[in-house]
Design a protein around this motif. Structure first.
Motif, PDB file in Angstrom:
ATOM      1  N   ASP A 301       0.855  -1.192   0.000  1.00 32.52           N
ATOM      2  CA  ASP A 301       0.000   0.000   0.000  1.00 32.52           C
ATOM      3  C   ASP A 301       0.889   1.238   0.000  1.00 32.52           C
ATOM      4  O   ASP A 301       1.669   1.444   0.917  1.00 32.52           O
ATOM      5  CB  ASP A 301      -0.925   0.006   1.231  1.00 32.52           C
ATOM      6  N   GLU A 302       0.762   2.031  -1.057  1.00 28.25           N
ATOM      7  CA  GLU A 302       1.601   3.217  -1.198  1.00 28.25           C
ATOM      8  C   GLU A 302       0.723   4.445  -1.274  1.00 28.25           C
ATOM      9  O   GLU A 302      -0.346   4.404  -1.853  1.00 28.25           O
ATOM     10  CB  GLU A 302       2.414   3.140  -2.502  1.00 28.25           C
ATOM     11  N   GLU A 303       1.209   5.527  -0.705  1.00 30.20           N
ATOM     12  CA  GLU A 303       0.494   6.786  -0.856  1.00 30.20           C
ATOM     13  C   GLU A 303       1.487   7.932  -0.777  1.00 30.20           C
ATOM     14  O   GLU A 303       2.567   7.791  -0.221  1.00 30.20           O
ATOM     15  CB  GLU A 303      -0.584   6.945   0.215  1.00 30.20           C
ATOM     16  N   ASN A 304       1.108   9.062  -1.372  1.00 29.67           N
ATOM     17  CA  ASN A 304       1.914  10.268  -1.227  1.00 29.67           C
ATOM     18  C   ASN A 304       1.316  11.039  -0.056  1.00 29.67           C
ATOM     19  O   ASN A 304       0.173  11.448  -0.113  1.00 29.67           O
ATOM     20  CB  ASN A 304       1.847  11.113  -2.506  1.00 29.67           C
ATOM     21  N   ARG A 305       2.085  11.160   0.991  1.00 34.22           N
ATOM     22  CA  ARG A 305       1.552  11.848   2.175  1.00 34.22           C
ATOM     23  C   ARG A 305       2.037  13.282   2.190  1.00 34.22           C
ATOM     24  O   ARG A 305       3.219  13.541   1.959  1.00 34.22           O
ATOM     25  CB  ARG A 305       2.034  11.158   3.443  1.00 34.22           C
TER      26      ARG A 305
END
Ligand SMILES: *[C@@H]1O[C@H](CO)[C@@H](O)[C@H](O)[C@H]1NC(C)=O
Ligand SMILES: *[C@@H]1O[C@H](CO)[C@@H](O)[C@H](O)[C@H]1NC(C)=O
Ligand SMILES: *[C@@H]1O[C@H](CO)[C@@H](O)[C@H](O)[C@H]1NC(C)=O
Ligand SMILES: *[C@@H]1O[C@H](CO)[C@@H](O)[C@H](O)[C@H]1NC(C)=O
Ligand SMILES: *[C@@H]1O[C@H](CO)[C@@H](O)[C@H](O)[C@H]1NC(C)=O
Ligand SMILES: *[C@@H]1O[C@H](CO)[C@@H](O)[C@H](O)[C@H]1NC(C)=O
Ligand SMILES: *[C@@H]1O[C@H](CO)[C@@H](O)[C@H](O)[C@H]1NC(C)=O
Length: 487
Positions: A301-305
């Motif tokens: 699970d990847e996200e740009n925070r």
């Protein structure tokens, strides 16, 4: 639990080759009927008998039992032992018989699989057992209807035949077997074909077939992360998140705040494991009860925070300071153990203990680094007897250097807390206040670049980061005290 044979279109050919290779060589995968196609079970496997070690516990699917008549079993010399062992399991096996896979029976400790097809009964010593990996599969023998229509989840012997069994009729004189394990052809609505206890082929129109039910979601609970065993996958990378210059163009000393926003890639991966279906939504709860965000099992699970860090500094009028916000970007692995609970559509659950490794990429150790305070008029560094300012020491040291001070009207606009805090401050110029990080995740409302003077706005609620830190309170209370002295 099923893993979809998910061949991308462009990879179709490659998949075909792999499929061909795997069928012509050892393919221990168990095929399962879904609504549209055959799937590969992640929790069942055909285990070649030469890989089976009886001393190592493996759950083998049982299709029935053999009742042992008294005095019959000479393997059990001990009488007590004999009277206990009255039923012996009949395991599901399959053997290559006239070049097709046929399901049959392996009696308790015998090392042969007995199968039949087209009237020819054979016992093979090269065969495979149906293994329920880690006991993770939820399987059941489900009664076939009169049309022998199979259910979703039906377990195949290969690609055409189903694993089935026939219940030995009660009217049979002293039956020894409870069930006869055999094969049902899914194509011609044929019969269940099996070997009876006398070693003869028989067929029947009624019986059960083996069905595996897939879970709809997972719950990873009581997760214990083994922090001492934590390991950096990649070396830590020191990163400059943001450079800001905070200046006080006002008339009086003020505590100034600037919300520095930054963006980074966050990723979390709880690993893959045999016997766990990838792609299912998974809730996670730590051993101390803390819930973590849901994940999709088996996926990274990847996200740009985007977050903000509130940098605060106390500045004399006409001075400024450069601040560099630094952090370490880390990619670490931590081993864990947890209880995995499979949830099924009918609200049933199955749980088991698993262990794995969690990989997390994130930013850690976010710290502001303050340059020397300088005069805005000539850029020369403000002389100071102490080390360069930090969040902790800046306010007290700069206040000590205060010489000119106009008693401003706005004093009354200062928040009430200031006067309360004043009692505890006790004029200590060397007071060290621990640096305080303010609610990063919720403090993003202001990114207009300009530092905000708390003083000019007259109210803390306008500050980029909503809450004033302890630092601000102490700084302004000291200021209040000084103002009080002067007036
Ligand atoms: C901050 O300044 C340093 C040099 O002082 C520079 O190398 C870096 O790229 C700057 N970073 C940002 C995010 O502006
Ligand atoms: C539970 O543990 C995690 C990390 O192990 C920690 O971040 C969290 O604050 C803890 N929560 C409670 C309520 O103790
Ligand atoms: C996480 O998954 C559970 C179970 O599917 C669901 O009830 C819950 O609403 C989800 N939580 C979030 C934040 O999506
Ligand atoms: C994150 O941002 C990068 C570009 O900065 C982009 O390529 C990537 O797709 C983004 N990832 C997500 C999960 O939004
Ligand atoms: C502060 O930063 C500005 C530009 O960002 C630079 O010109 C100046 O030299 C810096 N001052 C100090 C004292 O580092
Ligand atoms: C980054 O990690 C290194 C090694 O653990 C540490 O020495 C350094 O202080 C960290 N950097 C920051 C900005 O905390
Ligand atoms: C710079 O200006 C400040 C006042 O604005 C003054 O006190 C200081 O002496 C000046 N420094 C130099 C080196 O000119």
């Amino acid at each position: 639990m099923f893993r979809q044979r998910n061949c991308h279109f462009a990879l179709g050919l490659l998949c075909c080759i792999i499929a061909l290779l795997s069928t012509s060589t050892a393919d221990n995968s168990v095929h399962i009927l879904s609504k549209y196609q055959l799937l590969t079970s992640t929790t069942l496997k055909w285990l070649p008998i030469q890989h089976y070690n009886p001393n190592e516990f493996k759950e083998i699917v049982i299709g029935g039992f053999e009742n042992i008549a008294d005095g019959e079993d000479e393997n059990y010399a001990n009488q007590a032992e004999k009277s206990e062992v009255r039923r012996r399991p009949l395991y599901v096996c399959r053997a290559m018989h006239n070049s097709i896979w046929v399901a049959g029976t392996q009696k308790d400790k015998e090392r042969v699989c007995t199968v039949t097809m087209y009237g020819s009964v054979q016992s093979y010593d090269k065969y495979e057992l149906l293994e329920n990996i880690d006991g993770a599969a939820r399987i059941a023998w489900i009664r076939l209807d009169k049309y022998l229509q199979s259910h979703v989840g039906a377990v195949y012997v290969d690609n055409k035949m189903l694993v089935a069994r026939h219940m030995v009729p009660k009217d049979k004189k002293e039956p020894r077997y409870t069930h006869y394990i055999g094969t049902l052809s899914s194509e011609n609505f044929g019969n269940i074909i099996y070997v009876n206890e006398d070693g003869k082929e028989e067929s029947a129109k009624s019986g059960d077939h083996l069905v595996e039910t897939e879970p709809i979601r997972y719950e990873l609970s009581s997760v214990k992360l083994n922090w001492p065993k934590r390991r950096d996958v990649k070396p830590r990378i020191s990163r400059i998140l943001s450079n800001v210059t905070i200046t006080n163009h006002g008339e009086e000393p003020a505590s100034l705040a600037e919300a520095c926003t930054y963006t980074y890639k966050y990723s979390i991966y709880w690993g893959r494991r045999h016997a766990i279906l990838n792609g299912l939504i998974t809730t996670i709860t730590l051993a101390n009860g803390t819930s973590l965000p849901n994940i999709t099992w088996g996926m990274r699970d990847e996200e740009n925070r985007t977050e903000a860090y509130n940098v605060q500094v106390f500045l004399e009028p006409g001075t400024g300071v450069n601040v560099t916000l630094k952090a370490n970007y880390t990619d670490t692995e931590v081993p864990y153990s947890a209880t995995l609970i499979s949830h099924y559509e009918d609200s049933a659950t199955l749980s088991r203990v698993i262990s794995g490794t969690r990989q997390e990429e994130t930013l850690l150790d976010i710290v502001p680094e303050f340059g020397p305070i300088y005069f805005l008029s000539n850029y020369s560094v403000v002389p100071t007897t102490v080390s360069p300012p930090t969040t902790t020491e800046t306010p007290t040291t700069t206040i000590a250097a205060t010489t000119t001070m106009q008693p401003p009207q706005e004093t009354t606009h200062r928040p009430r807390q200031a006067s309360n805090a004043a009692d505890t401050v006790d004029h200590d110029e060397n007071l060290i206040v621990p640096p305080k990080k303010i609610d990063i995740s919720t403090s993003m409302q202001n990114d207009d670049g300009g530092p905000l003077s708390l003083k000019n706005k007259g109210d803390y609620s306008n500050v980029a980061c909503a809450k004033p830190s302890l630092l601000t309170l102490i700084a302004s209370s000291l200021l209040l005290l000084i103002l009080h002295r002067i007036t």
